[in-house]
Write a protein that holds these residues in place. Structure first.
Motif, PDB file in Angstrom:
ATOM      1  N   GLY A 132     -35.994  58.483  76.208  1.00 32.56           N
ATOM      2  CA  GLY A 132     -36.422  59.866  76.125  1.00 32.56           C
ATOM      3  C   GLY A 132     -35.670  60.774  77.075  1.00 32.56           C
ATOM      4  N   VAL A 133     -34.525  60.323  77.589  1.00 27.59           N
ATOM      5  CA  VAL A 133     -33.705  61.101  78.521  1.00 27.59           C
ATOM      6  C   VAL A 133     -32.380  61.421  77.846  1.00 27.59           C
ATOM      7  CG1 VAL A 133     -32.545  61.123  80.761  1.00 27.59           C
ATOM      8  CG2 VAL A 133     -34.770  59.994  80.507  1.00 27.59           C
ATOM      9  N   SER A 134     -31.977  62.703  77.876  1.00 28.39           N
ATOM     10  CA  SER A 134     -30.735  63.119  77.249  1.00 28.39           C
ATOM     11  C   SER A 134     -29.563  62.858  78.186  1.00 28.39           C
ATOM     12  CB  SER A 134     -30.800  64.608  76.896  1.00 28.39           C
ATOM     13  OG  SER A 134     -29.658  64.999  76.183  1.00 28.39           O
ATOM     14  N   LEU A 135     -28.596  62.049  77.736  1.00 29.12           N
ATOM     15  CA  LEU A 135     -27.440  61.653  78.542  1.00 29.12           C
ATOM     16  C   LEU A 135     -26.155  62.039  77.818  1.00 29.12           C
ATOM     17  CD1 LEU A 135     -28.769  58.105  79.476  1.00 29.12           C
ATOM     18  CD2 LEU A 135     -28.637  60.080  80.999  1.00 29.12           C
ATOM     19  N   PRO A 136     -25.025  62.080  78.512  1.00 31.07           N
ATOM     20  CA  PRO A 136     -23.760  62.461  77.862  1.00 31.07           C
ATOM     21  C   PRO A 136     -23.254  61.371  76.922  1.00 31.07           C
ATOM     22  CG  PRO A 136     -23.357  61.802  80.118  1.00 31.07           C
ATOM     23  CD  PRO A 136     -24.852  61.870  79.964  1.00 31.07           C
ATOM     24  N   ASN A 137     -22.442  61.790  75.976  1.00 35.46           N
ATOM     25  CA  ASN A 137     -21.755  60.831  75.110  1.00 35.46           C
ATOM     26  C   ASN A 137     -20.717  60.065  75.920  1.00 35.46           C
ATOM     27  OD1 ASN A 137     -22.198  63.374  72.967  1.00 35.46           O
ATOM     28  ND2 ASN A 137     -22.595  61.346  72.127  1.00 35.46           N
ATOM     29  N   THR A 138     -20.573  58.765  75.601  1.00 41.64           N
ATOM     30  CA  THR A 138     -19.554  57.933  76.227  1.00 41.64           C
ATOM     31  C   THR A 138     -19.051  56.932  75.192  1.00 41.64           C
ATOM     32  OG1 THR A 138     -21.044  56.163  76.942  1.00 41.64           O
ATOM     33  CG2 THR A 138     -20.782  58.049  78.440  1.00 41.64           C
ATOM     34  N   GLY A 139     -18.101  56.110  75.603  1.00 39.85           N
ATOM     35  CA  GLY A 139     -17.722  54.965  74.801  1.00 39.85           C
ATOM     36  C   GLY A 139     -18.655  53.804  75.122  1.00 39.85           C
ATOM     37  N   THR A 140     -18.216  52.591  74.817  1.00 42.08           N
ATOM     38  CA  THR A 140     -19.020  51.403  75.099  1.00 42.08           C
ATOM     39  C   THR A 140     -19.428  51.376  76.575  1.00 42.08           C
ATOM     40  OG1 THR A 140     -17.855  50.186  73.375  1.00 42.08           O
ATOM     41  CG2 THR A 140     -19.066  48.894  74.999  1.00 42.08           C
ATOM     42  N   PHE A 141     -20.702  51.083  76.851  1.00 45.55           N
ATOM     43  CA  PHE A 141     -21.209  51.166  78.219  1.00 45.55           C
ATOM     44  C   PHE A 141     -22.076  49.962  78.573  1.00 45.55           C
ATOM     45  CE2 PHE A 141     -24.768  52.619  75.754  1.00 45.55           C
ATOM     46  CZ  PHE A 141     -25.872  52.180  76.466  1.00 45.55           C
ATOM     47  N   HIS A 142     -22.268  49.792  79.874  1.00 44.22           N
ATOM     48  CA  HIS A 142     -23.228  48.816  80.412  1.00 44.22           C
ATOM     49  C   HIS A 142     -23.962  49.504  81.554  1.00 44.22           C
ATOM     50  CE1 HIS A 142     -24.073  44.819  82.717  1.00 44.22           C
ATOM     51  NE2 HIS A 142     -25.152  45.272  82.095  1.00 44.22           N
ATOM     52  N   LEU A 143     -25.279  49.592  81.450  1.00 41.97           N
ATOM     53  CA  LEU A 143     -26.113  50.270  82.446  1.00 41.97           C
ATOM     54  C   LEU A 143     -27.225  49.342  82.899  1.00 41.97           C
ATOM     55  CD1 LEU A 143     -27.247  52.829  83.934  1.00 41.97           C
ATOM     56  CD2 LEU A 143     -28.459  53.345  81.793  1.00 41.97           C
TER      57      LEU A 143
END
Length: 216
Positions: free
Chosen positions: A116-127
Motif C-alpha cells: 500500500g506504499v507508492s514507490l518509484p519504478n525500477t528494474g529487477t529488485f531485491h528488498l
C-alpha cells in the motif's frame, strides 16, 4: 480466544476503497486440531493483480491476550514475491505487528499491491527489511534494496493523517545510485524510449497499473 477454526470451499470478497483494491477469490483455513498450526490459503484471482497468498500461524489454543502470536506470510502479486515472518503483540489485532520481510520482483513500484506504499519504478529488485506497525504509524527499518547497479538503505516512517492522506519521512543513503536504474525506462514501461530520461523520477500517491505506461 479461538479454540478451533476450519473453513472449506469458502468464497471471500473484499473491497478496499482507500487503496482501490478488490479481492475476489477462494479461502481455506485449516486448524481444527489443537496441535495443528493455523494455515490460511488463497489460491485465487483478483482484480487488483493480487495472486496466491499463504498465511501460517501458531496453533489457535496457544493464543492468549498476554502472549505474542507468531506468523509467516507469503504472497505473490504482479511478478513480485513477498515473504514475511513476525508476530502480533496482541493476537489477531493486525493493527499491531512486528515482522522481517524479503521481496523480489521485476519493478519496485509493484509492491504497492502488497504494502500500500507508492514507490518509484525500477528494474529487477531485491528488498529486505523490518516492519513495525502501531495503529496509524508504520516504520520500515533496516531497509536494503538493490536494483541494477544501484543500492539504497535506511528507514522510512509512514503515518496516516486522514483517510486518504499519509505523511512519510524517509532517511535513506546510497553507495551508488544510477538514474538509469530508476524510472519507467528501467522498468521497461516507457512509451517513449528515445526521449531523455527524467533526472529525478517522482513517486505518486495514485494507484499504479500493472504494465502501465503513465509517469510514476
Amino acid at each position: 480466544m479461538i479454540r478451533a477454526l476450519e473453513l472449506t470451499n469458502t468464497h471471500l470478497t473484499l473491497a478496499d476503497q482507500r487503496l482501490h483494491l478488490i479481492y475476489d477469490g477462494d479461502w481455506s483455513v485449516m486448524g481444527p486440531d489443537s496441535a495443528q498450526p493455523l494455515q490460511m490459503e488463497a489460491p485465487a484471482r483478483s482484480t487488483s493483480a493480487r495472486s496466491p497468498s499463504d498465511l501460517k500461524g501458531d496453533a489457535l489454543p496457544s493464543a492468549a491476550p498476554d502472549k505474542s502470536y507468531a506468523f509467516e506470510f507469503d504472497e505473490r502479486s504482479s511478478g513480485t514475491d513477498f515473504t514475511a515472518h513476525g508476530s502480533l503483540p496482541r493476537p489477531f489485532d493486525v493493527g499491531l505487528f512486528d515482522a522481517e520481510f524479503d521481496a523480489r520482483g521485476a519493478d519496485l513500484r509493484d509492491l504497492y499491491y502488497l504494502l500500500g506504499v507508492s514507490l518509484p519504478n525500477t528494474g529487477t529488485f531485491h528488498l529486505r527489511g523490518r516492519i513495525v506497525r502501531r495503529g496509524n504509524e508504520t516504520l520500515f527499518d533496516d531497509l536494503k534494496v538493490v536494483s541494477g547497479q544501484s543500492d539504497m538503505h535506511g528507514r522510512c516512517r509512514s503515518k496516516r493523517k486522514r483517510a486518504a492522506a499519509r505523511l512519510v519521512n524517509a532517511d535513506l543513503s546510497s553507495g551508488l545510485l544510477r538514474l538509469a536504474d530508476v524510472g519507467l525506462r528501467a522498468a521497461g514501461r516507457d512509451p517513449h524510449p528515445d526521449a531523455p530520461p527524467d533526472c529525478f523520477p517522482m513517486c505518486s500517491s495514485s494507484l499504479p497499473r500493472a504494465g502501465a505506461s503513465t509517469r510514476p
